[in-house]
Design an enzyme around this catalytic site. Structure first.
Site, PDB file in Angstrom:
ATOM      1  N   HIS A   1     -11.117  -8.020  -1.935  1.00 37.46           N
ATOM      2  CA  HIS A   1     -10.030  -7.448  -0.937  1.00 37.46           C
ATOM      3  C   HIS A   1     -10.838  -7.904   0.148  1.00 37.46           C
ATOM      4  CE1 HIS A   1      -7.574  -4.675  -3.236  1.00 37.46           C
ATOM      5  NE2 HIS A   1      -8.505  -5.155  -4.316  1.00 37.46           N
TER       6      HIS A   1
ATOM      7  N   ASP B   1      -0.887  -1.580  -4.253  1.00 42.60           N
ATOM      8  CA  ASP B   1      -1.978  -1.656  -3.600  1.00 42.60           C
ATOM      9  C   ASP B   1      -2.885  -0.342  -3.181  1.00 42.60           C
ATOM     10  OD1 ASP B   1      -4.117  -3.219  -2.553  1.00 42.60           O
ATOM     11  OD2 ASP B   1      -3.139  -3.783  -0.774  1.00 42.60           O
ATOM     12  N   HIS B   2      -3.860  -0.171  -3.507  1.00 46.65           N
ATOM     13  CA  HIS B   2      -4.830   1.058  -2.997  1.00 46.65           C
ATOM     14  C   HIS B   2      -3.944   2.306  -2.945  1.00 46.65           C
ATOM     15  CE1 HIS B   2      -8.094  -1.462  -1.685  1.00 46.65           C
ATOM     16  NE2 HIS B   2      -7.019  -2.363  -0.983  1.00 46.65           N
TER      17      HIS B   2
ATOM     18  N   ASN C   1      -4.115  -9.331   4.154  1.00 44.24           N
ATOM     19  CA  ASN C   1      -3.120  -8.538   5.025  1.00 44.24           C
ATOM     20  C   ASN C   1      -3.159  -8.620   6.334  1.00 44.24           C
ATOM     21  OD1 ASN C   1      -0.996  -6.794   5.534  1.00 44.24           O
ATOM     22  ND2 ASN C   1      -1.979  -4.907   4.683  1.00 44.24           N
TER      23      ASN C   1
ATOM     24  N   SER D   1       0.929  -1.156   0.044  1.00 42.71           N
ATOM     25  CA  SER D   1      -0.185  -0.073  -0.028  1.00 42.71           C
ATOM     26  C   SER D   1       0.981   1.249  -0.046  1.00 42.71           C
ATOM     27  CB  SER D   1      -0.983   0.099   1.304  1.00 42.71           C
ATOM     28  OG  SER D   1       0.084   0.120   2.360  1.00 42.71           O
TER      29      SER D   1
HETATM   30  O1  G3H Z   1      -5.579  -4.728  -0.155  1.00 43.26           O
HETATM   31  C1  G3H Z   1      -5.400  -5.289   0.886  1.00 43.26           C
HETATM   32  C2  G3H Z   1      -6.543  -6.257   1.269  1.00 43.26           C
HETATM   33  O2  G3H Z   1      -7.893  -6.114   0.678  1.00 43.26           O
HETATM   34  C3  G3H Z   1      -6.528  -6.769   2.694  1.00 43.26           C
HETATM   35  O3  G3H Z   1      -7.550  -7.075   3.467  1.00 43.26           O
HETATM   36  O4  G3H Z   1      -6.516  -6.734   5.780  1.00 43.26           O
HETATM   37  O5  G3H Z   1      -8.853  -7.740   5.388  1.00 43.26           O
HETATM   38  O6  G3H Z   1      -6.958  -9.033   4.637  1.00 43.26           O
HETATM   39  P1  G3H Z   1      -7.524  -7.575   4.812  1.00 43.26           P
HETATM   40 ZN    ZN Z   2      -7.669  -4.073  -0.371  1.00 45.68          ZN
END
Ligand code: G3H
Ligand code: ZN
Length: 291
Positions: free
Chosen positions: A217, A83-84, A241, A51
């Site tokens: 996600h 990511d994001h 994550n 991220s």
């Molecule tokens: O982009 C990262 C994820 O969508 C992680 O989601 O923390 O619920 O596993 P999480």
């Molecule tokens: Zn995510």
């Protein structure tokens, strides 16, 4: 130089096999080691995500160097995703640095602004692909699924409004995006009050209407059947994550308490690497129907 399959080719394989590729975030080398060990043991492709916050901590060029070193040395399908990322500038920086995929996260904006920003990122990725031959994938989000891989008491206000399949189709047509992250029931983070079930019917509908691989996600804390239903319905990448962060924190805490006089990081942190590898391995086996 890596001569194996590209991420796009791995996604095609996943679609043909009815499986999904695991996407796991890193903030440090321990997480990368744990994830990579698990992927190799499961013998499946894997995506490493950073991220904007994780990227600032790891280092942008450092993240590229770490992942490409493993990929080239072992000729292994390990890929790096931004990511994001919230702006064109941050997406561009990652594309320029050598990332394989990027996520423009503009889900909080109105539809037209989200689509315009996504289109700008897609056009830039295509231009770089034309110049360099690197196949860069662009993902966008439609429908707000909360933010932050942390522990939350309850679902945040405003999160979890599901994506409309007609809107999803319009969005993909207008932007030409490679991958879509719709809101299909999940929420980022570990939710103490529990996560809703994945809406598999809606997922299937969005998959059929858009024709692009879907990305789930907020994988942490979902039930096994939610993953398998989502994958059956057209999800080809699953993001995890918080579970990795939790495994790391807990294993490190135990090691610190058990060995108060130990100061060698390699000894204190090995259990954290092992704990991450175990979480990731179990998830990968589930995503590839081997569990
Ligand atoms: O982009 C990262 C994820 O969508 C992680 O989601 O923390 O619920 O596993 P999480
Ligand atoms: Zn995510």
């Amino acid at each position: 130089m890596y001569t194996g399959k590209t991420l796009r080719e791995c996604l095609k394989d996943a679609a043909a096999q009815g499986t999904a590729i695991g996407h796991f975030n890193i903030s440090n080398l321990e997480a990368l080691h744990g994830i990579y060990q698990a992927a190799r043991k499961a013998d499946v492709p894997v995506i490493i995500g950073v991220s904007e916050g994780e990227e600032a901590f790891v280092g942008l060029e450092e993240a590229v160097a770490l992942v490409s070193t493993l990929r080239n040395r072992d000729q292994y399908p390990i890929f790096l995703n931004a990511d994001h990322h919230g702006s064109f500038e941050s997406v561009k920086r990652c594309i320029d640095a050598g990332f394989d995929a990027v996520i423009i996260d503009a889900a909080k904006l109105p539809f037209d602004e989200n689509a315009a920003l996504t289109l700008q990122c897609v056009e830039y990725a295509r231009a770089v692909t034309a110049q360099t031959g690197r196949d860069i994938l662009v993902e966008a989000e439609l429908g707000y699924i909360g933010s932050g891989s942390n522990i939350k008491d309850k679902i945040p206000d405003g999160a979890g409004v599901k994506t409309d399949p007609e809107e999803a189709k319009k969005f993909v047509t207008e932007t030409g995006v490679d991958l879509l992250a719709p809101s299909i029931g999940s929420i980022h983070g570990i939710i103490k009050s529990g996560k809703p079930h994945i809406d598999a019917e809606l997922t299937k509908h969005i998959s059929g209407m858009t024709g692009v691989p879907l990305v789930l996600h907020g994988g942490s804390g979902l039930r096994d059947e939610d993953f398998t239903n989502a994958i059956r319905a057209g999800v080809r990448i699953v993001h995890i994550n918080s579970e990795i962060r939790l495994a790391y924190r807990d294993a490190l805490k135990v090691a610190l308490e058990a060995h108060p006089d130990e100061i060698a990081p390699a000894k204190l942190l090995q259990p954290a690497v092992d704990a991450i590898a175990e979480v990731v391995y179990q998830r990968l086996m589930l995503f590839t129907n081997k569990a």
